[in-house]
Design a protein around this motif. Structure first.
Motif, short mmCIF file in Angstrom:
data_model
loop_
_atom_site.label_atom_id
_atom_site.label_comp_id
_atom_site.label_asym_id
_atom_site.label_seq_id
_atom_site.Cartn_x
_atom_site.Cartn_y
_atom_site.Cartn_z
N SER A 39 10.89 -13.87 6.48
CA SER A 39 10.76 -12.42 6.65
C SER A 39 11.26 -11.74 5.40
O SER A 39 11.84 -12.36 4.52
N ALA A 55 8.35 0.15 11.44
CA ALA A 55 8.46 -0.87 10.39
C ALA A 55 9.13 -2.13 10.91
O ALA A 55 8.68 -3.23 10.63
N ALA A 82 0.90 1.28 10.51
CA ALA A 82 1.98 0.60 9.82
C ALA A 82 2.10 -0.83 10.31
O ALA A 82 2.05 -1.11 11.50
N ARG A 83 2.24 -1.74 9.38
CA ARG A 83 2.29 -3.15 9.71
C ARG A 83 3.64 -3.48 10.32
O ARG A 83 4.69 -3.19 9.76
N VAL A 84 3.65 -4.11 11.48
CA VAL A 84 4.88 -4.45 12.16
C VAL A 84 5.40 -5.78 11.64
O VAL A 84 4.67 -6.76 11.53
N ALA A 85 6.67 -5.81 11.31
CA ALA A 85 7.25 -7.02 10.73
C ALA A 85 7.64 -8.01 11.82
O ALA A 85 7.35 -7.82 13.00
N ASN A 233 3.97 -11.91 -0.43
CA ASN A 233 4.46 -10.93 0.53
C ASN A 233 5.81 -10.34 0.15
O ASN A 233 6.33 -9.46 0.85
N ASN A 236 6.14 -5.64 -1.06
CA ASN A 236 6.06 -4.75 0.08
C ASN A 236 6.97 -3.56 -0.17
O ASN A 236 8.09 -3.75 -0.68
N ARG A 286 3.80 -3.11 4.57
CA ARG A 286 4.73 -2.52 5.53
C ARG A 286 5.21 -1.16 5.04
O ARG A 286 5.27 -0.91 3.85
N ASN A 287 5.57 -0.32 6.00
CA ASN A 287 6.26 0.93 5.71
C ASN A 287 5.41 1.95 4.96
O ASN A 287 5.94 2.82 4.28
N THR A 753 -3.86 -9.86 3.87
CA THR A 753 -2.79 -9.21 3.11
C THR A 753 -3.04 -9.30 1.61
O THR A 753 -2.39 -8.60 0.84
#
Length: 1015
Positions: A39, A55, A82-85, A233, A236, A286-287, A753
């Motif tokens: 992550s 987020a 918004a992309r959820v982590a 990734n 971000n 994200r975010n 992504t």
């Protein structure tokens, strides 16, 4: 902060070095685990809460979609973008700290011990204080400035207190140290010494013209990370990013009931690929929150909706702050939020967690007293302030407003003044929060609880101004004073925002401009040609225009459309004109582009929109339109009459910039004015008029109608504002934009992504910045035997360097598009094609009003290729130099790069092979952009320039710099020599050690990539 770790290997991930002392470690390749972490770690903003952009689902909070501060959520339907982590980790796998993002691949017990130790050692844990609610309980905790018991803080300007709080809160003795806190605390002394401090903004703001290239860069950086064998990734945003699409709509259709719908349809037809790319970015990164087209102008949306004033992140309170890729981000300063424009590449680094390095600024104290006279608008005030501050000299400084006159200025008036900070040259034009601010927050729909939290926090932390209490003296670098009663009606022009003209002097000034030789205040029209009349037929009716005839009248720009008093004032002017029988001539292109739907709501409720419609001011779109050059085409008969008769036609707009060539290629005279004055000049049909003595027109009864007959009193305007501007309008407007619109909602985007670049696309193209990049920094470079690509005078703007408007049919960019099957009618604008480096390189220095001394007075986007003596387009000359292996430089005068915070004005020259710019002075943001792209900025010594040194631009230039970055100092003297035997010293405008680090790495983004690979 939600900090995650993976317990499979063993490396410590710390935030990258932001000081030059870490360069040695950054310059050496190191082994990096090829196993991507499970992550991404987040800094101490509020990214871990589902109450902000979803987020990270660490904490669920049930709140209304319209709320700010404590309860603030992104709008529901936008939030799903918004992309959820990854899911919230167990307690042993997470930790919150105030400073660096930490990720460890090791034993979980050791991790928790390290985290707990880190938190307990926060340098300022002793001043973490509870903020009680008035009704009991607490809002949360905050770092208390009064708890420092430091008498110096009471004397600090409010704007500096925001920098101090940020440094304290983020102090980790790594990126932000106790020494940095001390520098800011001792501002009264250190601000005179050009000391460097780090700053971490709470969020980043983008608009689409700068947002598309930013997302292109982020996508390309992911590819670079992958090519370096690292985890893509890691690229971000680590701070909240809001992107508002507002710069794409053009005024294709005007003076029509269906103009809004037609223009939006054209906007999507032209920009479908760009919009789909942005929608992909909102899910791939994200975010990142994207506000769809048709919602409003970015700075007005920020003012009315996105601005928090105070954040409450899981019980930690701190001031809102924002940097934006549009120079008018400063508008939010009117709300007491510290915000300013930065270059796109600098913003991208901030998104990725890189602290901003800045010189601790001086602060000009601007005292206001008295009140505005009847008939004087906020626009008149801001044009007066702009002229005063431009004369005073405030580049690189904060301006902070104070005094009893503040009571007389609404928050919207303050935002108008703050908006034009770039025009007067300041980093910020700051208005501390007071009771007026709180009333505006309530008016625009912020909840009572949120406003209570904001007031309680700011009072407790000595950041609130209460003019009902005795004021403690604050220290400023310098002082100015303005009695508001001295402000008079005015406009600015015809070519620069700070060239203010009192309305009573306008006719005389216009005739002086016709007489004067070609320049900022001159057109050089011979006396015998000044009364020339161009006759033509318009829709079957006879028509005529002369020098000074108004052909564009636009109520546009967040500067003014955010202010109900001037918008409703324009409606009242239109109403009085209609009632008296006046009409705007049909060949004048009139338009109204509100900055948010709330403007439409109160214009409709007041009944004034119908009168604006009768005068041709139909709503054409919710975006910047004419202010950024998206004015659309003039009717063919009008355009022909101007071009064939060499008429100096005029545009009058309620914008913030009027540089030549920006508003429309055919309007050489462009005046900034309040919305009511825009309507008045449209009715008059000319700027060649004395409103005090000459009638505007003839009424239906044959009576002459004068300016005073249609101008509303301040009392009339206040009455309409009071009864028609209501909180529910703002609430309903911003609840509606969360639903998007059918055209936006129908866009389909891939879910990957990594972006799949289409080599045939003329809108989105993979940039070359990171191709063949290695882990080894290239090191600093000098310049050897360089040719001069261009030789400029003063006030070359970013519009000159990288125009945003239409693509000329004979230009290199046009050739490129035509070769790829793009029809001329589908060219769109340079601004819309900023995602394609091939177009933008060809569009660099492509402004048709460019004045290059190498051309001996000829105006246009060409230069002399010195080896052959050929006159070529600048792009073609640059390609020829590069093919022959020659470096190039640019010579310039004062204020080089003023205007928009346009990163392509630095990216473009870099792609053309420009290695250095030698100028008398630079605009703040543009200098930063040049540094970010690895171009050397040099300043002539005081009293010198190319002319005094006898430089013609035909010389070859050598700039001697050490090959070791450790041997270069910020601001040092650099020797420049030419092949003609001339030698002169310049000041190297790398202003901080961090900027030298960027130069060593070939730019800020390669620096960030190499930094991230080592984490």
């Amino acid at each position: 902060m939600c900090t995650h770790y993976h317990s499979s290997s063993s490396f410590l991930l710390l935030k990258g070095a932001s000081k030059l002392r870490f360069l040695s470690s950054l310059s050496r390749p190191s082994s990096v685990s090829k196993t991507p972490p499970s992550s991404v770690s987040f800094p101490n903003q509020n990214l871990q809460s589902s109450s902000f952009y979803s987020a990270l689902p660490c904490i669920r909070r049930s709140t209304a979609p319209w709320s700010h501060g404590t309860d603030w959520r992104s709008p529901p339907s936008l939030r799903v973008q918004a992309r959820v982590a990854a899911p919230r980790p167990p307690p042993s796998q997470r930790f919150t700290t105030m400073g660096m993002a930490i990720m460890i691949h090791t034993n979980a017990k050791d991790v928790d011990a390290l985290f707990l130790n880190s938190a307990s050692e926060h340098a300022f844990k002793g001043i973490l204080t509870s903020l009680p609610r008035p009704e009991g309980g607490e809002f949360g905790k905050f770092y208390s400035l009064p708890a420092l018991n430091d008498p110096r803080i009471d004397r600090l300007p409010y704007s500096i207190r925001i920098l101090l709080e940020s440094a304290i809160r983020n102090c980790d003795n790594f990126e932000v140290t106790k020494d940095d806190v001390e520098k800011i605390s001792d501002w009264e002394n250190t601000s005179l010494e050009q000391v460097e401090i780090p700053f971490k903004p709470a969020r980043v703001l983008l608009q689409d013209l700068t947002g598309v290239p930013a997302v292109v860069d982020l996508a390309s950086m992911r590819d670079a990370m992958k090519n370096l064998g690292n985890d893509p990734n890691k690229i971000n945003p680590l701070v909240p990013v809001d992107l508002v699409i507002d710069h794409s709509v053009q005024v294709d259709v005007a003076r029509s009931e269906n103009a809004l719908q037609e223009n939006m349809k054209f906007e999507f037809e032209r920009n479908k690929e760009r919009f789909a790319f942005l929608r992909w970015g909102s899910s791939a990164f994200r975010n990142m929150l994207v506000v769809p087209p048709g919602s409003g102008i970015v700075h007005q949306v920020n003012l009315e909706y996105l601005g928090r004033v105070v954040f409450n992140t899981n019980g930690l309170l701190y001031p809102d702050s924002v940097v934006g890729t549009d120079s008018h981000t400063t508008m939010i300063d009117g709300l007491g939020v510290a915000g300013w424009g930065v270059g796109g590449i600098e913003a991208e680094a901030a998104m990725l967690g890189q602290p901003m390095s800045m010189v601790l600024p001086g602060v000009v104290g601007f005292q206001l007293s008295g009140k505005l006279r009847d008939g004087v608008t906020a626009t008149d005030l801001v044009l007066t302030v702009t002229q005063m501050l431009r004369k005073h000299g405030v580049v690189g400084k904060f301006v902070e407003f104070y005094g009893e006159g503040m009571r007389e200025l609404s928050a919207a008036d303050r935002a108008t003044i703050a908006n034009m900070s770039p025009e007067y040259g300041a980093t910020m034009g700051f208005f501390p929060v007071d009771h007026v601010t709180l009333e505006y927050l309530k008016l625009t729909g912020r909840s009572e609880e949120t406003v209570s939290m904001i007031e309680t926090y700011l009072r407790a932390n000595k950041m609130f101004v209460d003019y009902n209490e005795p004021q403690q003296e604050r220290v400023y670098t310098s002082y100015l004073h303005l009695d508001l009663g001295d402000v008079e009606p005015c406009v600015s022009g015809p070519k620069r925002p700070h060239d203010r003209v009192p309305l009573k002097d306008m006719k005389a000034d216009w005739h002086a401009c016709l007489d004067n030789k070609l320049g900022f205040k001159g057109f050089g029209v011979p006396k015998e040609e000044q009364d020339k009349v161009a006759k033509f037929t318009f829709h079957g009716q006879p028509a005529e225009i002369k020098h000074g005839s108004v052909v564009i009248a636009a109520i546009t720009s967040c500067t003014n459309t955010s202010n109900p008093s001037v918008m409703l004032g324009a409606g009242l002017v239109a109403k009085k004109a209609c009632e008296l029988g006046l009409e705007v001539k049909p060949w004048i292109k009139t338009s109204l582009a509100p900055g948010s739907g709330a403007v439409t709501e109160y214009l409709l409720k007041s009944g004034l929109q119908k009168y604006l419609n009768q005068q041709g001011f139909h709503i054409v779109g919710y975006g910047c339109t004419t202010c950024i050059g998206n004015s659309g085409e003039l009717d063919a008969p009008v355009a022909s009459a101007i071009a064939e008769n060499d008429i100096i036609a005029a545009a009058v707009l309620s914008g913030n910039r009027n540089f030549e060539g920006r508003i429309h290629p055919l309007t050489r005279a462009n005046y900034l004015a309040s919305p009511p004055l825009v309507v008045a000049y449209a009715l008059a049909g000319t700027v060649d008029i004395d409103f005090d003595k000459e009638p505007i027109g003839t009424g239906r009864d044959g009576r002459s109608i004068y300016f005073k007959d249609i101008w509303p009193s301040n009392e009339e305007i206040a009455e309409v504002v009071q009864s028609n501007v209501l909180p529910d309008m703002f609430k309903s407007t911003y609840e509606a934009i969360t639903k998007g619109n059918p055209l936006w909602n129908q866009l389909t985007v891939p879910t990957s992504t990594l972006f799949s670049w289409d080599p045939t696309s003329t809108y989105i193209h993979e940039p070359p910045y990171f191709k063949n990049m290695t882990m080894d920094p290239p090191g600093p470079h000098g310049v050897e035997d360089a040719y001069c690509l261009l030789n400029f005078g003063d006030s070359i703007t970013t519009d000159h360097i990288s125009p945003a408007g239409s693509i000329h049919k004979d230009s290199p960019a046009a050739r490129y598009l035509l070769e790829r099957g793009v029809d001329y009618r589908d060219f769109n604008s340079y601004g819309s094609r900023r995602g394609n480096d091939e177009v933008m390189a060809r569009g660099t220095f492509a402004n048709i009003r460019l004045v290059n001394k190498l051309l001996n007075g000829e105006v246009g986007p060409k230069t002399i290729h010195i080896p052959t003596g050929e006159k070529l387009y600048v792009y073609d000359a640059a390609v020829s130099y590069k093919a022959a292996g020659h470096d190039t430089i640019v010579l310039a005068g004062a204020e080089y790069g003023s205007g928009s915070s346009r990163d392509w004005a630095a990216k473009g020259p870099m792609l053309l092979g420009v290695k250095a710019i030698i100028a008398k002075s630079f605009e703040r943001i543009h200098r930063s952009n040049l540094v970010g792209m690895g171009i050397i900025p040099l300043c002539f010594k005081s009293g010198q320039d190319a002319e005094t040194l006898g430089l013609t631009g035909y010389e070859r230039y050598n700039i001697d710099l050490p090959s070791n970055i450790g041997d270069i100092r910020p601001g040092q003297d650099v020797n420049v020599t030419t092949n003609t035997g001339k030698s002169f010293m310049c000041t190297l405008r790398f202003d901080t050690e961090v900027e030298l680090a960027y130069f060593d790495h070939g730019g800020i983004l390669p620096y960030v990539i190499r930094n991230l690979t080592k984490r």
